[in-house]
Design a protein around this motif. Structure first.
Motif, PDB file in Angstrom:
ATOM      1  N   ASP A   1       0.729  -1.278  -0.024  1.00  0.00           N
ATOM      2  CA  ASP A   1      -0.031   0.057   0.037  1.00  0.00           C
ATOM      3  C   ASP A   1       0.975   1.198  -0.078  1.00  0.00           C
ATOM      4  O   ASP A   1       2.055   1.189   0.062  1.00  0.00           O
ATOM      5  CB  ASP A   1      -1.076  -0.060   1.283  1.00  0.00           C
ATOM      6  CG  ASP A   1      -0.431   0.319   2.485  1.00  0.00           C
ATOM      7  OD1 ASP A   1       0.772   0.252   2.630  1.00  0.00           O
ATOM      8  OD2 ASP A   1      -0.991   0.457   3.580  1.00  0.00           O
ATOM      9  N   ALA A   2       0.120   2.379  -0.060  1.00  0.00           N
ATOM     10  CA  ALA A   2       0.996   3.414  -0.305  1.00  0.00           C
ATOM     11  C   ALA A   2       2.045   3.978   0.795  1.00  0.00           C
ATOM     12  O   ALA A   2       2.760   4.568   0.837  1.00  0.00           O
ATOM     13  CB  ALA A   2       0.117   4.876  -0.669  1.00  0.00           C
ATOM     14  N   GLN A   3       1.413   3.648   2.079  1.00  0.00           N
ATOM     15  CA  GLN A   3       2.055   3.795   3.428  1.00  0.00           C
ATOM     16  C   GLN A   3       3.192   2.825   3.848  1.00  0.00           C
ATOM     17  O   GLN A   3       3.882   3.118   4.889  1.00  0.00           O
ATOM     18  CB  GLN A   3       1.207   4.242   4.381  1.00  0.00           C
ATOM     19  CG  GLN A   3       0.225   5.446   4.219  1.00  0.00           C
ATOM     20  CD  GLN A   3       1.093   6.608   3.867  1.00  0.00           C
ATOM     21  OE1 GLN A   3       1.961   7.158   4.625  1.00  0.00           O
ATOM     22  NE2 GLN A   3       0.594   7.354   2.879  1.00  0.00           N
TER      23      GLN A   3
ATOM     24  N   THR B   1      13.178  -0.160  -9.824  1.00  0.00           N
ATOM     25  CA  THR B   1      13.195   0.116 -10.977  1.00  0.00           C
ATOM     26  C   THR B   1      11.775   0.813 -11.461  1.00  0.00           C
ATOM     27  O   THR B   1      11.850   1.569 -12.536  1.00  0.00           O
ATOM     28  CB  THR B   1      13.319  -0.995 -12.098  1.00  0.00           C
ATOM     29  OG1 THR B   1      12.408  -1.989 -11.861  1.00  0.00           O
ATOM     30  CG2 THR B   1      14.781  -1.439 -11.977  1.00  0.00           C
ATOM     31  N   ASP B   2      10.589   0.530 -10.941  1.00  0.00           N
ATOM     32  CA  ASP B   2       9.122   0.816 -11.142  1.00  0.00           C
ATOM     33  C   ASP B   2       8.555   0.943  -9.910  1.00  0.00           C
ATOM     34  O   ASP B   2       8.636   0.001  -9.334  1.00  0.00           O
ATOM     35  CB  ASP B   2       8.909   0.326 -12.277  1.00  0.00           C
ATOM     36  CG  ASP B   2       7.594   1.121 -12.841  1.00  0.00           C
ATOM     37  OD1 ASP B   2       7.404   2.154 -12.499  1.00  0.00           O
ATOM     38  OD2 ASP B   2       6.898   0.280 -13.687  1.00  0.00           O
ATOM     39  N   VAL B   3       7.624   1.685  -9.799  1.00  0.00           N
ATOM     40  CA  VAL B   3       6.675   1.792  -8.831  1.00  0.00           C
ATOM     41  C   VAL B   3       5.270   2.178  -9.514  1.00  0.00           C
ATOM     42  O   VAL B   3       5.115   3.500  -9.741  1.00  0.00           O
ATOM     43  CB  VAL B   3       6.671   2.771  -7.751  1.00  0.00           C
ATOM     44  CG1 VAL B   3       5.571   2.883  -6.518  1.00  0.00           C
ATOM     45  CG2 VAL B   3       8.022   2.530  -6.803  1.00  0.00           C
ATOM     46  N   ARG B   4       4.403   1.300  -9.682  1.00  0.00           N
ATOM     47  CA  ARG B   4       3.136   1.897 -10.418  1.00  0.00           C
ATOM     48  C   ARG B   4       1.997   1.437  -9.709  1.00  0.00           C
ATOM     49  O   ARG B   4       1.664   0.302  -9.013  1.00  0.00           O
ATOM     50  CB  ARG B   4       3.266   0.927 -11.925  1.00  0.00           C
ATOM     51  CG  ARG B   4       3.529  -0.539 -11.684  1.00  0.00           C
ATOM     52  CD  ARG B   4       3.567  -1.320 -12.973  1.00  0.00           C
ATOM     53  NE  ARG B   4       4.054  -2.703 -12.764  1.00  0.00           N
ATOM     54  CZ  ARG B   4       5.157  -3.059 -12.732  1.00  0.00           C
ATOM     55  NH1 ARG B   4       6.270  -2.303 -12.858  1.00  0.00           N
ATOM     56  NH2 ARG B   4       5.380  -4.419 -12.710  1.00  0.00           N
ATOM     57  N   SER B   5       1.117   2.479  -9.755  1.00  0.00           N
ATOM     58  CA  SER B   5      -0.364   2.105  -9.328  1.00  0.00           C
ATOM     59  C   SER B   5      -1.098   1.004  -9.710  1.00  0.00           C
ATOM     60  O   SER B   5      -1.281   0.791 -10.973  1.00  0.00           O
ATOM     61  CB  SER B   5      -1.204   3.622  -9.262  1.00  0.00           C
ATOM     62  OG  SER B   5      -2.263   3.271  -8.664  1.00  0.00           O
ATOM     63  N   VAL B   6      -1.611   0.195  -8.991  1.00  0.00           N
ATOM     64  CA  VAL B   6      -2.848  -0.807  -9.195  1.00  0.00           C
ATOM     65  C   VAL B   6      -3.836  -0.841  -8.531  1.00  0.00           C
ATOM     66  O   VAL B   6      -4.127  -0.140  -7.710  1.00  0.00           O
ATOM     67  CB  VAL B   6      -1.965  -2.282  -9.047  1.00  0.00           C
ATOM     68  CG1 VAL B   6      -0.764  -2.389  -9.952  1.00  0.00           C
ATOM     69  CG2 VAL B   6      -1.541  -2.571  -7.712  1.00  0.00           C
ATOM     70  N   ALA B   7      -4.831  -1.663  -9.036  1.00  0.00           N
ATOM     71  CA  ALA B   7      -6.001  -1.783  -8.281  1.00  0.00           C
ATOM     72  C   ALA B   7      -5.730  -2.171  -6.785  1.00  0.00           C
ATOM     73  O   ALA B   7      -5.026  -3.015  -6.734  1.00  0.00           O
ATOM     74  CB  ALA B   7      -7.038  -2.636  -9.149  1.00  0.00           C
ATOM     75  N   SER B   8      -6.754  -1.683  -6.138  1.00  0.00           N
ATOM     76  CA  SER B   8      -6.663  -2.080  -4.488  1.00  0.00           C
ATOM     77  C   SER B   8      -6.756  -3.606  -4.153  1.00  0.00           C
ATOM     78  O   SER B   8      -7.766  -4.208  -4.803  1.00  0.00           O
ATOM     79  CB  SER B   8      -7.544  -1.137  -3.904  1.00  0.00           C
ATOM     80  OG  SER B   8      -7.506  -1.566  -2.375  1.00  0.00           O
ATOM     81  N   VAL B   9      -5.935  -4.083  -3.499  1.00  0.00           N
ATOM     82  CA  VAL B   9      -5.892  -5.604  -2.841  1.00  0.00           C
ATOM     83  C   VAL B   9      -6.257  -5.453  -1.558  1.00  0.00           C
ATOM     84  O   VAL B   9      -5.595  -4.580  -0.972  1.00  0.00           O
ATOM     85  CB  VAL B   9      -4.840  -6.157  -3.509  1.00  0.00           C
ATOM     86  CG1 VAL B   9      -4.939  -6.391  -5.201  1.00  0.00           C
ATOM     87  CG2 VAL B   9      -3.651  -5.871  -3.109  1.00  0.00           C
ATOM     88  N   PRO B  10      -6.621  -6.600  -0.901  1.00  0.00           N
ATOM     89  CA  PRO B  10      -6.580  -6.803   0.657  1.00  0.00           C
ATOM     90  C   PRO B  10      -5.053  -6.704   0.983  1.00  0.00           C
ATOM     91  O   PRO B  10      -4.204  -7.567   0.595  1.00  0.00           O
ATOM     92  CB  PRO B  10      -7.355  -7.992   0.799  1.00  0.00           C
ATOM     93  CG  PRO B  10      -8.099  -8.235  -0.453  1.00  0.00           C
ATOM     94  CD  PRO B  10      -7.332  -7.683  -1.579  1.00  0.00           C
ATOM     95  N   VAL B  11      -4.730  -5.944   2.150  1.00  0.00           N
ATOM     96  CA  VAL B  11      -3.431  -5.950   2.847  1.00  0.00           C
ATOM     97  C   VAL B  11      -3.582  -6.090   4.116  1.00  0.00           C
ATOM     98  O   VAL B  11      -4.369  -6.029   4.715  1.00  0.00           O
ATOM     99  CB  VAL B  11      -2.719  -4.670   2.096  1.00  0.00           C
ATOM    100  CG1 VAL B  11      -2.573  -4.451   0.555  1.00  0.00           C
ATOM    101  CG2 VAL B  11      -3.400  -3.402   2.640  1.00  0.00           C
ATOM    102  N   ARG B  12      -2.340  -6.428   4.497  1.00  0.00           N
ATOM    103  CA  ARG B  12      -2.033  -6.638   5.852  1.00  0.00           C
ATOM    104  C   ARG B  12      -0.592  -6.218   6.198  1.00  0.00           C
ATOM    105  O   ARG B  12       0.180  -6.359   5.416  1.00  0.00           O
ATOM    106  CB  ARG B  12      -2.249  -8.027   6.457  1.00  0.00           C
ATOM    107  CG  ARG B  12      -2.672  -8.458   7.673  1.00  0.00           C
ATOM    108  CD  ARG B  12      -2.975  -9.641   7.828  1.00  0.00           C
ATOM    109  NE  ARG B  12      -3.187 -10.323   9.214  1.00  0.00           N
ATOM    110  CZ  ARG B  12      -2.382 -11.051   9.967  1.00  0.00           C
ATOM    111  NH1 ARG B  12      -1.483 -11.789   8.982  1.00  0.00           N
ATOM    112  NH2 ARG B  12      -2.838 -11.565  11.108  1.00  0.00           N
TER     113      ARG B  12
END
Length: 874
Positions: free
Chosen positions: A295-297, A614-625
């Motif tokens: 996630d972003a943080q 090499t890359d940081v690209r935005s993707v659809a949100s997924v469940p995270v933990r």
């Protein structure tokens, strides 16, 4: 144990060595008499003494009774001289106990001058403190010898520290007060508040509306500030996590499990969030091809071009540089995305992550020597215990491991266990013939003699295994040893690798030396050295390639895995998997390969053990933990590449307000963030410099000017930071007491409660948190300071349509709600919906307020400055 008669601490002042305790507690009877005599001579002396002494400060009980009587008369506005004091003592039936009226006149006669009564009182006070110190020391000795009714050692130590603190604070056990005595101080405080126009008398929080509602934070209060993690730092649920025994995933790991830290050592999971949904997510791609969804943080410990150049300059002494000035920092995924490439003409990559240390695991009892298994996996016959090699040196290394490697035909060797030692010749006990027995317990040459042996010899003892000494049931080896050391081919079949080449899990989690041995076997038979000096290993088995990749990264190397179409016998063998990694270590045993590796490495020096993002690209949100581990650096390994990844801002804002703006002492006990990260966030908030710019080295001249202007004020702030890992409640109490004594701190911030550990077994986590809550409240009352405890909320807010937290959402224990004087819940509407019309706002929900009403206060969040601000001010 030393003899008390020989220990100087047990000897009295006169040098007695009789083993008896003849020393009297510290006292000064002349000073006590002079204090009492001066008080009966002068009313002004009473006013001087009453500020210094209490009745318990006098050593003699008679003096305590006289002092209490004088104070009683003085409080009633009556004169206190020898006559009135004598009458009052007689009324209390205590006159004879103190020595009668003549003793009162003696006290007056012994006073040199009543003007010095205050100085005499100081002497009495000092002696009283020394007596309390002796009493505390005696209690500590008793605690040390006898414990405290079966209490844990940590609790005994805490009681000892509390005893010493009580001495220094001169606290008596009689701390109760009658209501009449409390009315006047309360009226004085009400009058003072009114005279200030209603401004806060307590510790200011820096938020005007919150201070108006609560009148600031007051001594003895416990304030809970709670939010959802990440209002945090999380990885997708399918992210693989290496463990000491194999692998798990972010979705499966639980508190109490063990992961691997960046130092290669097992680290315990001490906290784990619930699954979080609807978070902004990114795919982070590394130079070795690894992709991790976070996630972003989520936080990463990365080097930038600036820190790499600083380290290189310090290493070579460039431009007289001696010490590295810029270091790796913890950065969020969002910050890395914004600073992915340098602001240079070539737009080179900016962020890099160092490889983890080699896994530091225990040695295992393995069925086949690791080097021998590596040789067979590298170039062995898939269905037999044999290998092909043009280097007889490899066969020599196999034999050095305790195996036989006979040459069957050209370059083809078998792998065998050594022949068992033959039993020495012996004579038949029946016929006397010489024979060689199959096993050690056989005593006859044949069946006919065996039948007769029963009548002429003792019973035959049970046969024993020559390898382990256990019963062998008539065979040369016991069943376990026969299964384990029957033949090498049988063992390969038992391990499941015959016809299916792979590295068993027990080998991948062996000790470092065992794993280096199996790597050496693989590379000696199937490895090459590229012209650049990199080590390569190519194989057509995908499973073996994946296992070899895990083996290499588990040794602390950054490795890439590439594929190429080749001409094979079947479709499955028509793809070559090639591993490439760079190292200065000796990974070969074969001398010719070892020399080539050293020679080519010397010609082309390269950066070793580093992966670039090499890359940081935005993707659809997924469940995270996210999980929290107990390693000192808060790092744990994630993904098959074992990349180190890192594991609360309102509490920091209040601490800034207290120390920077108002000059009051405060301490932050941070179990989450390191001290450098806290200071960087504070500098960002105070100087209004974007945290991403500060970490990314993109500060402008104006930024540097603002930072320099604020540095002097910030450096003088009495703010103390303790980022010690695994702090226990006892350690927090001890450190807080010392800071209160030495620096008179006015605020304690604990970040955060769910990371605290008691260090002992408890029935449940809820019970443990309940104990923490109670002890924190008692600590606040003991030190008479407000205590802010940062806490987490459960998933309750995410299951509601409005996402607003409630008091019942406090995690792990309802006692938090019960013990707290105030509970402040943080709600950010734009944390759940990016296009929310209240973008940039945050609600401070005062869900509990023991001393006043509850309300919701709106502030602005400036997370790019790592702070919350009062909307009324800006």
């Amino acid at each position: 144990m030393p003899d008390e008669r020989e220990d100087p601490y047990f000897a009295d002042d006169g040098g007695s060595s009789g083993g008896t305790f003849e020393r009297q507690p510290p006292q000064d009877l002349a000073a006590e008499q002079s204090v009492l005599g001066g008080m009966m001579l002068s009313k002004d002396a009473i006013a001087d003494v009453v500020e210094v002494l209490s009745p318990n400060d006098f050593y003699r009980p008679a003096h305590q009774a006289i002092y209490d009587c004088v104070l009683d008369l003085y409080g009633r506005g009556e004169p206190a001289d020898a006559i009135t004091v004598s009458a009052e003592l007689e009324r209390r039936q205590e006159l004879l106990k103190v020595g009668g009226a003549p003793y009162l006149h003696t006290l007056i006669a012994t006073v040199p001058t009543a003007a010095n009564a205050g100085y005499y009182a100081e002497i009495v006070s000092e002696k009283a403190i020394l007596r309390r110190l002796v009493e505390a020391g005696t209690r500590i000795v008793q605690l040390g010898y006898h414990g405290s009714e079966g209490a844990a050692v940590e609790e005994v130590v805490d009681r000892a520290q509390s005893a010493i603190y009580d001495v220094t604070e001169r606290r008596a056990s009689e701390d109760y007060h009658v209501l009449e005595e409390l009315l006047q101080p309360t009226m004085d405080e009400i009058d003072a508040i009114a005279s200030r126009g209603g401004e806060s008398q307590g510790i200011p929080t820096g938020f005007a509306d919150l201070d108006a509602l609560t009148n600031g934070l007051h001594p003895g209060q416990m304030i809970i500030i709670a939010a959802r993690p990440g209002v945090g730092k999380a990885l997708s649920l399918d992210t693989p996590l290496p463990t000491p025994g194999g692998w798990t995933t972010m979705g499966e790991v639980a508190v109490g499990d063990y992961l691997i830290g960046a130092d290669g050592k097992p680290t315990k999971v001490v906290g784990a969030t619930e699954v979080m949904y609807d978070r902004r997510c990114y795919e982070v791609e590394f130079s070795d091809g690894t992709i991790i969804t976070a996630d972003a943080q989520h936080q990463w410990l990365t080097d930038t071009r600036a820190s790499r150049k600083s380290a290189q300059a310090a290493a070579v002494g460039y431009n007289r540089t001696r010490n590295q000035r810029t270091f790796a920092e913890v950065r969020s995924t969002e910050e890395i995305a914004a600073t992915l490439r340098c602001n240079t003409a070539d737009r080179r990559l900016n962020h890099s992550v160092n490889a983890a240390q080699a896994l530091d695991l225990q040695e295992r009892d393995l069925p086949i020597a690791p080097y021998v298994l590596g040789v067979w996996l590298g170039d062995g016959t898939s269905m037999a215990a044999a290998f092909t090699s043009a280097d007889p040196e490899i066969a020599m290394y196999v034999e050095a491991e305790g195996y036989r490697a006979p040459l069957v035909h050209d370059r083809h060797y078998r792998i065998q266990f050594p022949e068992p030692e033959l039993v020495a010749e012996r004579t038949c006990v029946v016929c006397g013939a010489t024979f060689v027995p199959e096993t050690s317990q056989v005593r006859t040459c044949g069946r006919s003699c065996g039948g007769k042996a029963r009548r002429i010899s003792e019973p035959v003892p049970q046969p024993m295994c020559p390898d382990c000494g256990k019963p062998a049931c008539g065979l040369r080896q016991c069943e376990a040893r026969r299964n384990r050391r029957g033949t090498v081919q049988a063992l390969l079949r038992t391990m499941g690798v015959l016809g299916n080449k792979h590295i068993p899990a027990e080998y991948l989690r062996g000790s470092e030396s065992q794993r280096r041995a199996i790597l050496a076997g693989l590379l000696d038979t199937g490895g090459t050295v590229a012209p650049s000096g990199s080590v390569q290993f190519s194989v057509t088995s995908e499973r073996l390639a994946r296992d070899a990749y895990e083996l290499v990264v588990g040794l602390g190397y950054s490795c890439t895995l590439t594929t190429k179409r080749v001409r094979g016998r079947t479709e499955a063998s028509s793809t070559a998997f090639t591993l490439t990694f760079t190292t200065q270590d000796d990974v070969f045993r074969l001398n010719r390969k070892m020399l080539v590796h050293k020679e080519r490495n010397a010609r082309t020096p390269r950066m070793v053990g580093t992966r670039f993002i090499t890359d940081v690209r935005s993707v659809a949100s997924v469940p995270v933990r996210c999980v929290e581990v107990d390693s000192p650096d808060h790092l744990y390994l994630a993904s098959r590449s074992m990349i180190p990844t890192h594991n609360s801002t309102l509490g920091l804002d209040i601490a800034r307000s207290v120390s920077v703006k108002h000059g009051l002492g405060s301490v932050i006990f941070s179990l989450e963030m390191g001290r450098t990260e806290i200071v960087m966030r504070m500098l960002s908030a105070e100087a209004r410099i974007r945290l991403g710019d500060m970490r990314g080295g993109r500060m402008t001249d104006d930024d540097w000017t603002r930072l320099a202007r604020r540095m002097s004020e910030i450096s003088e702030a009495p703010l103390y930071v303790d980022d010690s890992p695994n702090l226990t409640m006892m350690e927090i109490r001890a450190k807080a007491r010392r800071l209160k004594q030495r620096h008179d701190i006015q605020l304690i911030v604990l970040d955060y409660m769910q990371l605290m550990t008691s260090g002992k077994r408890v029935e449940s986590r809820q019970q443990e948190v309940s104990e923490f809550s109670r002890n924190l409240k008692l600590l606040a009352k003991e030190l008479e300071v407000p205590l802010i405890a940062i806490s987490q909320l459960n998933r309750g807010p995410e299951q509601r349509t409005d996402k607003r937290p409630q008091l019942s959402d406090l995690r792990e224990s309802g006692s938090l709600e019960q013990d707290a004087d105030m509970v402040i819940l943080i709600h950010r509407p734009d944390a759940f919906e990016r296009d929310d019309p209240r973008m940039g706002e945050a609600d401070l929900i005062l869900a509990k307020h023991r001393a006043g009403p509850t309300a919701t206060i709106t502030v602005a969040h400036q997370l790019h400055y790592s702070r919350f601000v009062d909307m009324a001010q800006e």
